[in-house]
Design a protein around this motif. Structure first.
Motif, PDB file in Angstrom:
ATOM      1  N   ASP A  38       1.219 -10.000  12.522  1.00 48.69           N
ATOM      2  CA  ASP A  38       0.482 -11.094  11.549  1.00 48.69           C
ATOM      3  C   ASP A  38      -0.263 -10.366  10.694  1.00 48.69           C
ATOM      4  N   VAL A  39      -1.414 -10.497  11.398  1.00 47.99           N
ATOM      5  CA  VAL A  39      -2.667 -10.346  11.032  1.00 47.99           C
ATOM      6  C   VAL A  39      -2.489  -8.574  10.617  1.00 47.99           C
ATOM      7  N   PHE A  40      -2.144  -7.150  11.932  1.00 48.24           N
ATOM      8  CA  PHE A  40      -1.893  -6.133  10.365  1.00 48.24           C
ATOM      9  C   PHE A  40      -0.982  -6.200   9.499  1.00 48.24           C
ATOM     10  N   ALA A  41      -0.211  -6.702   9.744  1.00 52.99           N
ATOM     11  CA  ALA A  41       1.066  -6.816   8.357  1.00 52.99           C
ATOM     12  C   ALA A  41       1.643  -4.909   8.731  1.00 52.99           C
ATOM     13  N   ASP A  42       1.440  -4.492   7.500  1.00 54.03           N
ATOM     14  CA  ASP A  42       1.601  -3.257   6.849  1.00 54.03           C
ATOM     15  C   ASP A  42       1.217  -1.848   7.357  1.00 54.03           C
ATOM     16  N   TYR A  51       3.318  -5.734  31.050  1.00 57.73           N
ATOM     17  CA  TYR A  51       2.662  -6.800  31.638  1.00 57.73           C
ATOM     18  C   TYR A  51       1.069  -6.900  31.854  1.00 57.73           C
ATOM     19  N   THR A  52       0.671  -6.149  31.414  1.00 58.64           N
ATOM     20  CA  THR A  52      -1.007  -6.260  31.070  1.00 58.64           C
ATOM     21  C   THR A  52      -1.605  -5.969  29.717  1.00 58.64           C
ATOM     22  N   THR A  53      -0.638  -5.050  29.263  1.00 60.92           N
ATOM     23  CA  THR A  53      -1.670  -4.560  28.000  1.00 60.92           C
ATOM     24  C   THR A  53      -0.725  -4.798  27.030  1.00 60.92           C
ATOM     25  N   LEU A  54      -1.600  -4.497  25.113  1.00 62.55           N
ATOM     26  CA  LEU A  54      -0.533  -3.763  24.386  1.00 62.55           C
ATOM     27  C   LEU A  54      -1.136  -2.551  23.680  1.00 62.55           C
ATOM     28  N   LEU A  55      -0.167  -2.090  23.599  1.00 61.19           N
ATOM     29  CA  LEU A  55      -0.455  -0.698  22.957  1.00 61.19           C
ATOM     30  C   LEU A  55      -0.693  -1.182  21.459  1.00 61.19           C
ATOM     31  N   VAL A  56      -1.230  -0.890  20.509  1.00 59.45           N
ATOM     32  CA  VAL A  56      -1.634  -0.118  19.750  1.00 59.45           C
ATOM     33  C   VAL A  56      -1.479   0.346  17.926  1.00 59.45           C
ATOM     34  N   GLN A  57      -0.372   0.316  17.409  1.00 60.69           N
ATOM     35  CA  GLN A  57      -0.867   1.783  16.864  1.00 60.69           C
ATOM     36  C   GLN A  57      -0.972   1.746  14.999  1.00 60.69           C
ATOM     37  N   TYR A  58      -1.989   1.991  14.307  1.00 61.68           N
ATOM     38  CA  TYR A  58      -2.168   1.330  13.030  1.00 61.68           C
ATOM     39  C   TYR A  58      -1.553   2.912  12.003  1.00 61.68           C
ATOM     40  N   ASP A  59      -1.924   2.457  10.724  1.00 65.29           N
ATOM     41  CA  ASP A  59      -2.155   3.494   9.857  1.00 65.29           C
ATOM     42  C   ASP A  59      -2.848   3.767   9.413  1.00 65.29           C
ATOM     43  N   LEU A  60      -3.696   5.054   9.818  1.00 63.69           N
ATOM     44  CA  LEU A  60      -5.077   5.420   9.541  1.00 63.69           C
ATOM     45  C   LEU A  60      -5.132   5.649   8.103  1.00 63.69           C
ATOM     46  N   THR A  61      -3.607   5.740   6.739  1.00 70.92           N
ATOM     47  CA  THR A  61      -4.560   5.944   5.662  1.00 70.92           C
ATOM     48  C   THR A  61      -5.072   3.856   5.183  1.00 70.92           C
ATOM     49  N   GLN A  62      -4.758   3.584   6.217  1.00 72.31           N
ATOM     50  CA  GLN A  62      -5.222   2.087   5.560  1.00 72.31           C
ATOM     51  C   GLN A  62      -6.551   1.767   6.371  1.00 72.31           C
ATOM     52  N   LEU A  63      -6.583   2.129   7.456  1.00 78.66           N
ATOM     53  CA  LEU A  63      -8.010   1.733   8.554  1.00 78.66           C
ATOM     54  C   LEU A  63      -8.259   2.410   9.706  1.00 78.66           C
ATOM     55  N   ASP A  65     -10.793   2.905  12.817  1.00 82.09           N
ATOM     56  CA  ASP A  65     -11.135   2.259  14.444  1.00 82.09           C
ATOM     57  C   ASP A  65     -11.926   1.550  13.770  1.00 82.09           C
ATOM     58  N   GLN A  66     -13.082   1.317  13.371  1.00 77.53           N
ATOM     59  CA  GLN A  66     -13.745   0.022  13.276  1.00 77.53           C
ATOM     60  C   GLN A  66     -12.606  -1.279  12.849  1.00 77.53           C
ATOM     61  N   GLN A  67     -12.498  -0.762  11.548  1.00 80.57           N
ATOM     62  CA  GLN A  67     -11.113  -2.191  10.698  1.00 80.57           C
ATOM     63  C   GLN A  67     -10.384  -2.636  11.868  1.00 80.57           C
ATOM     64  N   ALA A  68      -9.540  -2.015  12.357  1.00 77.54           N
ATOM     65  CA  ALA A  68      -8.438  -1.988  13.380  1.00 77.54           C
ATOM     66  C   ALA A  68      -9.324  -2.790  14.532  1.00 77.54           C
ATOM     67  N   ARG A  69     -10.064  -2.207  15.251  1.00 79.22           N
ATOM     68  CA  ARG A  69     -10.620  -3.556  15.998  1.00 79.22           C
ATOM     69  C   ARG A  69     -10.969  -4.729  15.864  1.00 79.22           C
ATOM     70  N   GLU A  70     -11.451  -4.817  14.287  1.00 81.09           N
ATOM     71  CA  GLU A  70     -12.099  -6.299  13.426  1.00 81.09           C
ATOM     72  C   GLU A  70     -10.889  -7.073  13.263  1.00 81.09           C
ATOM     73  N   LEU A  71      -9.758  -6.828  12.861  1.00 86.86           N
ATOM     74  CA  LEU A  71      -7.831  -7.588  13.403  1.00 86.86           C
ATOM     75  C   LEU A  71      -7.934  -7.763  14.596  1.00 86.86           C
ATOM     76  N   ILE A  72      -7.995  -6.544  15.309  1.00 84.22           N
ATOM     77  CA  ILE A  72      -7.279  -7.439  16.889  1.00 84.22           C
ATOM     78  C   ILE A  72      -8.498  -8.040  17.438  1.00 84.22           C
ATOM     79  N   LYS A  73      -9.967  -8.571  17.187  1.00 78.73           N
ATOM     80  CA  LYS A  73     -10.194  -9.208  17.600  1.00 78.73           C
ATOM     81  C   LYS A  73     -10.533 -10.872  17.000  1.00 78.73           C
TER      82      LYS A  73
END
Length: 81
Positions: A38-42, A51-63, A65-73
């Motif tokens: 929901d938060v990352f959307a497109d 079982y203990t983790t989530l792997l998150v791959q995001y669009d570098l053209t839109q975010l 590293d710092q912005q991705a971490r903020e969305l995660i938090k």
């Protein structure tokens, strides 16, 4: 649940939420995955739960590293299964 964020690749972060594999983790992981979608959307390219983790791959053209971490938090604040 405790959050540790690890860099996997230039556009990918590993969210380590638990230290041990337990059945009680699953509701938390599913809730976290839903909230992240929901938060990352497109801006989200891939979300891979384990079982203990989530792997998150995001669009570098839109975010960066710092912005991705903020969305995660933001996504994991006040999370409940």
């Amino acid at each position: 649940m405790k959050l540790a964020i690890e860099v996997v690749a230039i556009d990918t972060l590993m969210l380590r939420l638990f230290d041990q594999i337990e059945e009680s983790n699953m509701p938390w992981l599913l809730a976290a995955a839903e909230r992240l979608r929901d938060v990352f959307a497109d801006k989200l390219l891939e979300l891979v739960p384990s079982y203990t983790t989530l792997l998150v791959q995001y669009d570098l053209t839109q975010l960066d590293d710092q912005q991705a971490r903020e969305l995660i938090k933001q996504a994991l604040t006040d999370l409940s299964p």
